[in-house]
Design a protein around this motif. Structure first.
Motif, mmCIF file in Angstrom:
data_model
loop_
_atom_site.group_PDB
_atom_site.id
_atom_site.type_symbol
_atom_site.label_atom_id
_atom_site.label_comp_id
_atom_site.label_asym_id
_atom_site.label_seq_id
_atom_site.Cartn_x
_atom_site.Cartn_y
_atom_site.Cartn_z
ATOM 1 N N PHE A 64 0.802 -1.095 0.014
ATOM 2 C CA PHE A 64 0.013 0.081 -0.053
ATOM 3 C C PHE A 64 0.838 1.344 -0.015
ATOM 4 C CE2 PHE A 64 -2.442 -3.178 2.098
ATOM 5 C CZ PHE A 64 -3.540 -3.370 1.411
ATOM 6 N N PRO A 65 1.695 1.630 -1.203
ATOM 7 C CA PRO A 65 2.536 2.368 -1.201
ATOM 8 C C PRO A 65 1.903 4.049 -1.112
ATOM 9 C CG PRO A 65 2.301 1.647 -3.186
ATOM 10 C CD PRO A 65 1.488 0.782 -2.408
ATOM 11 N N ASP A 66 0.610 4.149 -1.481
ATOM 12 C CA ASP A 66 0.050 5.382 -1.723
ATOM 13 C C ASP A 66 -0.577 5.910 -0.549
ATOM 14 O OD1 ASP A 66 1.370 5.722 -4.152
ATOM 15 O OD2 ASP A 66 -0.021 4.251 -4.751
ATOM 16 N N THR A 67 -0.633 7.214 -0.004
ATOM 17 C CA THR A 67 -1.586 7.674 1.154
ATOM 18 C C THR A 67 -2.582 8.665 0.306
ATOM 19 O OG1 THR A 67 0.213 7.335 2.343
ATOM 20 C CG2 THR A 67 -1.472 9.054 3.181
ATOM 21 N N VAL A 68 -3.668 8.651 0.820
ATOM 22 C CA VAL A 68 -4.762 9.554 0.347
ATOM 23 C C VAL A 68 -5.580 10.063 1.657
ATOM 24 C CG1 VAL A 68 -7.078 9.871 -0.982
ATOM 25 C CG2 VAL A 68 -5.335 7.855 -1.708
ATOM 26 N N ILE A 69 -5.620 11.451 1.546
ATOM 27 C CA ILE A 69 -6.162 12.099 2.702
ATOM 28 C C ILE A 69 -7.792 12.364 1.998
ATOM 29 C CG2 ILE A 69 -6.538 14.271 4.150
ATOM 30 C CD1 ILE A 69 -3.994 12.488 4.407
ATOM 31 N N ILE A 70 -8.851 12.130 2.664
ATOM 32 C CA ILE A 70 -10.230 12.117 2.447
ATOM 33 C C ILE A 70 -11.044 12.933 3.682
ATOM 34 C CG2 ILE A 70 -11.999 10.757 1.721
ATOM 35 C CD1 ILE A 70 -10.435 8.399 1.197
ATOM 36 N N GLU A 71 -11.616 14.017 2.995
ATOM 37 C CA GLU A 71 -12.529 14.614 3.815
ATOM 38 C C GLU A 71 -13.973 14.090 3.524
ATOM 39 O OE1 GLU A 71 -10.325 18.868 3.735
ATOM 40 O OE2 GLU A 71 -11.109 18.271 1.863
ATOM 41 N N VAL A 72 -14.776 13.937 4.545
ATOM 42 C CA VAL A 72 -16.064 13.441 4.517
ATOM 43 C C VAL A 72 -16.975 14.166 5.094
ATOM 44 C CG1 VAL A 72 -17.355 11.416 5.196
ATOM 45 C CG2 VAL A 72 -15.148 11.182 4.057
ATOM 46 N N ALA A 132 -3.158 1.163 -2.925
ATOM 47 C CA ALA A 132 -2.149 0.844 -4.047
ATOM 48 C C ALA A 132 -2.578 1.432 -5.122
ATOM 49 C CB ALA A 132 -2.102 -0.884 -4.058
ATOM 50 N N GLY A 133 -1.983 2.757 -5.471
ATOM 51 C CA GLY A 133 -2.372 3.405 -6.597
ATOM 52 C C GLY A 133 -3.870 3.787 -6.847
ATOM 53 N N THR A 134 -4.099 4.363 -7.880
ATOM 54 C CA THR A 134 -5.697 4.828 -8.286
ATOM 55 C C THR A 134 -6.435 3.685 -8.182
ATOM 56 O OG1 THR A 134 -5.124 4.778 -10.643
ATOM 57 C CG2 THR A 134 -4.540 6.677 -9.426
ATOM 58 N N ALA A 135 -6.111 2.524 -8.612
ATOM 59 C CA ALA A 135 -7.071 1.358 -8.923
ATOM 60 C C ALA A 135 -7.355 0.781 -7.279
ATOM 61 C CB ALA A 135 -6.325 0.191 -9.455
ATOM 62 N N GLY A 136 -6.102 0.866 -6.533
ATOM 63 C CA GLY A 136 -6.444 0.583 -5.105
ATOM 64 C C GLY A 136 -7.565 1.509 -4.434
ATOM 65 N N TYR A 137 -7.386 2.841 -4.832
ATOM 66 C CA TYR A 137 -7.948 4.000 -4.202
ATOM 67 C C TYR A 137 -9.591 3.920 -4.812
ATOM 68 C CZ TYR A 137 -10.175 8.440 -3.520
ATOM 69 O OH TYR A 137 -10.722 9.531 -3.315
ATOM 70 N N GLU A 138 -9.700 3.305 -5.925
ATOM 71 C CA GLU A 138 -10.985 3.345 -6.569
ATOM 72 C C GLU A 138 -11.794 2.093 -5.903
ATOM 73 O OE1 GLU A 138 -13.533 2.646 -10.667
ATOM 74 O OE2 GLU A 138 -11.459 2.089 -10.706
ATOM 75 N N GLU A 139 -11.141 1.074 -5.565
ATOM 76 C CA GLU A 139 -11.551 -0.157 -5.134
ATOM 77 C C GLU A 139 -12.136 0.370 -3.722
ATOM 78 O OE1 GLU A 139 -10.387 -4.369 -3.692
ATOM 79 O OE2 GLU A 139 -9.743 -3.924 -5.455
ATOM 80 N N PHE A 140 -11.209 1.003 -2.829
ATOM 81 C CA PHE A 140 -11.235 1.464 -1.462
ATOM 82 C C PHE A 140 -12.700 2.116 -1.535
ATOM 83 C CE2 PHE A 140 -11.220 4.377 1.734
ATOM 84 C CZ PHE A 140 -11.310 3.925 2.944
#
Length: 156
Positions: free
Chosen positions: A67-75, A117-125
Motif C-alpha cells: 500500500f505505497p500510496d496515501t490518500v487524505i479524504i474529507e467526509v 495501492a495506486g489509483t486502482a486501489g483507491y477506486e476499490e477502497f
C-alpha cells in the motif's frame, strides 16, 4: 493529573529517547539519560502508569505491505446525530486501510488518512468500502505526493 507540569528534564530525556527507539533496553536508556538502571526503570514505569507513555508499537512500511500510496479524504455525513456518528465512526475504524481518522469541526465532519495501492486501489477502497459506510453524503480526496514529516507523538 497535569502531566506536563510534573515532567522534569530527566523525564523529558527519557521520553525523547523512547520516542526515537521504543526498543531501547533499560540499561541503554539509563546510560543515555544519565541515570542508574533502577531509577530509570522506576521513572519509565511511572510514566507508563500515569498515561504519559500510552504504549509501544512497531512502525510498518506501507510500501512493503503493498500500500505505497496515501490518500487524505474529507467526509461529510448526511445528518448529524449521535447514532450516525457512532455507526460511521465504528465502521470507519474497522477498515484496515484507514490509518488515521479524525472527527472535525468546520466544513467536513471527518478527515481520514488511508493507505492504498495506486489509483486502482483507491477506486476499490472508495467503491467497495467508503461509499458503503452508513451516512456518507460527500467526500473529497487528495493523493499525498510525499510525506515531509511523520511523527506519532509530540516531542517532549
Amino acid at each position: 493529573m497535569d502531566h506536563q507540569a510534573q515532567l522534569d528534564e530527566i523525564d523529558r530525556r527519557i521520553l525523547r529517547e523512547l520516542r526515537l527507539d521504543g526498543r531501547l533496553s533499560n540499561t541503554k536508556l539509563a546510560e543515555k539519560v544519565g541515570l542508574s538502571t533502577t531509577p530509570c526503570w522506576n521513572r519509565v514505569r511511572a510514566l507508563e502508569e500515569h498515561g504519559v507513555i500510552e504504549g509501544y508499537t512497531a512502525l510498518l512500511s506501507q510500501k512493503a505491505l503493498g500500500f505505497p500510496d496515501t490518500v487524505i479524504i474529507e467526509v461529510t455525513l448526511d445528518r448529524h446525530d449521535d447514532e450516525i456518528f457512532e455507526k460511521f465512526g465504528q465502521a470507519l475504524a474497522d477498515l484496515p486501510e484507514v490509518m488515521e481518522a479524525y472527527l472535525l469541526t468546520g466544513e467536513y465532519d471527518y478527515l481520514i488518512k488511508v493507505a492504498v495501492a495506486g489509483t486502482a486501489g483507491y477506486e476499490e477502497f472508495l467503491r467497495r468500502k467508503l461509499y458503503r459506510l452508513p451516512g456518507l453524503r460527500h467526500s473529497r480526496s487528495t493523493f499525498v505526493l510525499r510525506c515531509l514529516k511523520r511523527s506519532h507523538s509530540v516531542e517532549p
